[in-house]
Structures are given as C-alpha cells and as structure tokens.
Design an enzyme around this catalytic site. Sequence first.
Site, PDB file in Angstrom:
ATOM      1  N   GLU A  59       2.627  -6.903  -1.157  1.00  0.00           N
ATOM      2  CA  GLU A  59       1.802  -7.375  -0.049  1.00  0.00           C
ATOM      3  C   GLU A  59       1.930  -8.886   0.125  1.00  0.00           C
ATOM      4  OE1 GLU A  59       0.737  -3.420  -0.999  1.00  0.00           O
ATOM      5  OE2 GLU A  59       0.764  -5.184  -2.323  1.00  0.00           O
ATOM      6  N   HIS A 127      -7.889   3.452  -2.857  1.00  0.00           N
ATOM      7  CA  HIS A 127      -7.243   3.839  -1.607  1.00  0.00           C
ATOM      8  C   HIS A 127      -8.253   4.364  -0.588  1.00  0.00           C
ATOM      9  CE1 HIS A 127      -4.127   4.116  -4.723  1.00  0.00           C
ATOM     10  NE2 HIS A 127      -3.237   3.907  -3.777  1.00  0.00           N
TER      11      HIS A 127
END
Length: 556
Positions: A59, A127
């Site tokens: 990321e 998640h």
Amino acid sequence: MYTTIAQALRETLADEMRKDKNVFILGEDVGVFGGGYQITKGLIDEFGPERVRDTPISEIAIIGTAIGAAITGMRPVAEIQFSDFLACAMDQIVNQAAKFSLMSGGQVNVPIVIRAPQGATGRAAQHSQSLEAWFMHVPGIKVVIPSTPYDARGLLFSAMRDGNPVLFLEHYLTSSFRELWEKMILDERSERLATIRCYEHNNELDSAVIQRWLNKLSIERIELKMRRYDERLKELIDDRKLFLNEPPRYGEIPFGINPEDLPISEHTYTTRELANAHIWEQLFYEGIMEALGYSKNQEPFLRLARNLQLKWFTEILNPPRLTEEDIQAILFGVAGLLSAPKRIDDTESKEYVSSLQSRWKHFQKMYHKECCIEADWQFFRLRPDNFPTVRLAGAATIIFNLLKKRLLKTLVQILKNKEFNSKERYKEIINLFTVDAKGFWETHYRFGEPAKKNLTKLIGTSRSDEIVQNVVVPLCFLYARIFKDKDVRKATLDMYENCLPASENSILRTIDEQLIKERFKMKNAKLQQGALQLYKFYCVEEKCGECTIGKNVFKA
C-alpha cells in the site's frame, strides 16, 4: 441504466480514461485479473498495461507512486483491495497527499483518487472495518461513499476531475462479493437438492401422470413468460404516453395532498393502445436480443435493446438507406466493442474495424443514450459460437429484416396460413431467425481473433429454436389472448409441440434420472420446459404438497 455500482464505476473509469490520457489506474491485480472485485475487468484490454498497472502487494508503494505521479501532472486512480490497509499508507495519505496543496500555498495540486472497498465481509477483523470517520477529520482530503449506481457514477466523475485528493469508499456488497455470497447460497442449495425428495418413492408412479403434469407445468412456465411480456408491453405504452405528454392517470391533483391519499390507479389499456404495431415490434426485438445473449450476456443484450430502440432507427435514421454493415457499426459502437485498430494485429480485422468505426462516427452524434463498455461482455472461451461479437453480427441481420418487414404481421400470417401444417409453420418461423455467416464473420469469432475453422451460421437452428420457445411462443399466446384470436392460439400451441428439445443440462438430467427413470423420453421442448418448471418451483422450494407427483407419492 446501471444495475450495480461495480458496473457504474467500471464505465466511468473507462470514459475518463478515453477522454484524458493522463488518467491511469494502479493497484494489486487491477490488470489481467480485473481487480479483487472486478471493477477494472477488461480495462487492460482497451488501455494496455501502461495505463492499467499491476503493483506489488504494498500500500505504501501504491499511494506513494500515485502521489508522485499526481504532482507531476498525471491523474492516478489508486485501488486498495481492503480499506483496512489504508492504515499502512496513513502517512502518505494524511501528511503528504492531503497537505501538499496547503503547504505550497496552492501551487502544487495532488489530483489523486484512492478507491477502496469497506464494510462487513465475514472475513474477520482485518478485512471488515468501516474507517471513513478517521479521514473525515483530516484537512485537505475529501471522503466519498456512494449508495447507488448513479451516485457512484456521478461522484467518481467529480472525484476524478477534482484537483485534490479524494478517498472513494465503496461497500464490499456492491460488487462481486455479493455475487460470491449468492454463489455460496446457491451452491449450498444445489448440494442439498442433489436428490429430489420423492426420488426413493416414485418407482411405481404411472408415467402418464408424470407426462400430464409436465405438460401442464410447461404451460404454467409459458404463463410466467407471458406475464413478464405483458408488464413490459404496458411499460412501453406508458413510456409512449409520457413522450407524447398525454394527461396523467390521476387527473388534477390538489396541491399539498399526502401521497398516501392518492387513489389507486386503475388504468385500463384500450385496444388501440395495445394494438400499436411499433410497441409489439420493440417487444419482439428486446426478447430476441435477450435470447441471443445466452446465459452469460443476457443483461447487456437486453440493456442494449432498451437503449438502442427500433424507433431510433426508424425516427432518427433513414431505414431504406441503412445497410447491414451500418447496423453492425451502430450495434458494436453502442456495445463498446469497437477496439482501436492499432491494438489489433490481424490485418483483416484491422481493416474491418476501421470501416465500422468510420460508419459509427457518422451515426454516433445522433445517439444520445448510454453505451456499454467492453468489460460488460463475457467471452466464454469454450463456446466461441456464443461470443457476443458473433451474436451482435447476427442481430444486425435480424434488425435489418425487422426494419423492412413487421415481424408480428409476418408471424400471424404464417400461423394462420392453412396451407402449412404445424411442422411447416415451425420451420418457416425458425428460418426467420437463422442467420448465415458471411464476409468477415465467416472467418472470425471476434475482432483480432481468426476462427480455427470457418463459421457457417451466426445464429443457428438451436439458438433460433430458443428464440421461438422463449419469445415467439409466449408473445403469440399473449397476442391471441389480448385480441381473442383462437386461430393464432391453436397454431402457436401446435407449433410449440414441435420445438426441438434443448441440449441436456444438470436440471434436466436430475429429473430424468430421479423421476422419469427411463419410463419415457423428454422428446420435445414442451416436456423439458415442464421439467424445468417442476424442479425450480416445486422441487427446489420443496412444495411437494402442491405438486401432483408429490401428492401421489406422499398421499399416505
């Protein structure tokens, strides 16, 4: 019309990438795989790997690269697969992207869009979070959360044209994760229904009872299709009234009335309204296009037919001067399947696409409705005969014929022709929808992909039979019911008896092995349609008490 947020986002990304060469996408698996939730599916085919960039699983790298590109004049769209992992790039987002413009006194802009799904997924703690509140407190960054497909399209357009960073958060269940859950539910149901309830108890059942019940259910199945077409017929009538600005159904409505106090509309449709030939032609056209979509492309085919209506051809264009190639160009243009010639290696395809694009450029300025994109279409490699490109080429011939001669009038004439027996009528009607391959389409399944062997048909007998079963039969029954035409009804019923049986599938195999058990063969489409109705509406729902077979088997 957008049915999902995923579809709206995909089309918006494609539209902006076509308009602005500085727009590019980067993220994990966004290229060949199409993104974790299939938002970018097919975009790499149109824009190439330079503008749809797969990245490492980092990321920090994704956001850092996007910021660097943005401050040098590019307009990146960065995809993070799970919003939870925005935390990994928090410094880049909060202290760099959000602050560059403020720190430089507005001299440096960071036109970056960061897309990330969020919300409950059942995938545990890392998640499944919704983190929009974190970023709402950060100066210099905008946070966007769409709730509908139209919201998604409009907001993403605005975000991609903004000069500052925008965090675009979509819910997981708006994209393919919902499809995954649906698949899990259907798989569980299929496993549970691998054996129908009466399997071990129906050995002594008389075959005549089964056949009578399947024949009755086949008519029940036709009734469901008729009901759907009847609703669409009335929708088309209402649309025409709105277009013509006819008076509303309620008359004059007093100012300030509570909507709950409005009377129930009991509008009845006049024979004149129901007899509008143009509306019936559109109804047949939509049904045919949906049938050409097979199981994988029904939705985009139907959407295309509802946007690119027959009246557009007749009112905007000059049908007598239209060629089949013109109609092909229009269909492929609206479908978003005219690839740039420079991306095609096959010389014949390159020349053919250039010709179609030239024609489409002429007609495009007269078309003002939604277009599909390449990613809307599925090309199932095991069945190239069903590629949407092949079917659209066949559809062009059918539309060309529809514009020359009214289909409903032709069908009624065939059905009422006393010189034909039922088999001859069936053959005549099948021939209306069978399309031979010619020219470019004799040797290609799609642009840039020569066929390994020559094609003979774009729409063959089996697909034409599907059109007869699922479009012609229910619509002719509906016509006969509305206009009380007994001759058409009888001839349609006789023709239905002659429809070819479809190729075997898992449902038909289940009914054959677990219920029929070699007592007889499902030799025509009528019995097969009854078997499908039995399985889907009685066996799956376990409505044995409402089923003739169930009542006989479990009467004790």
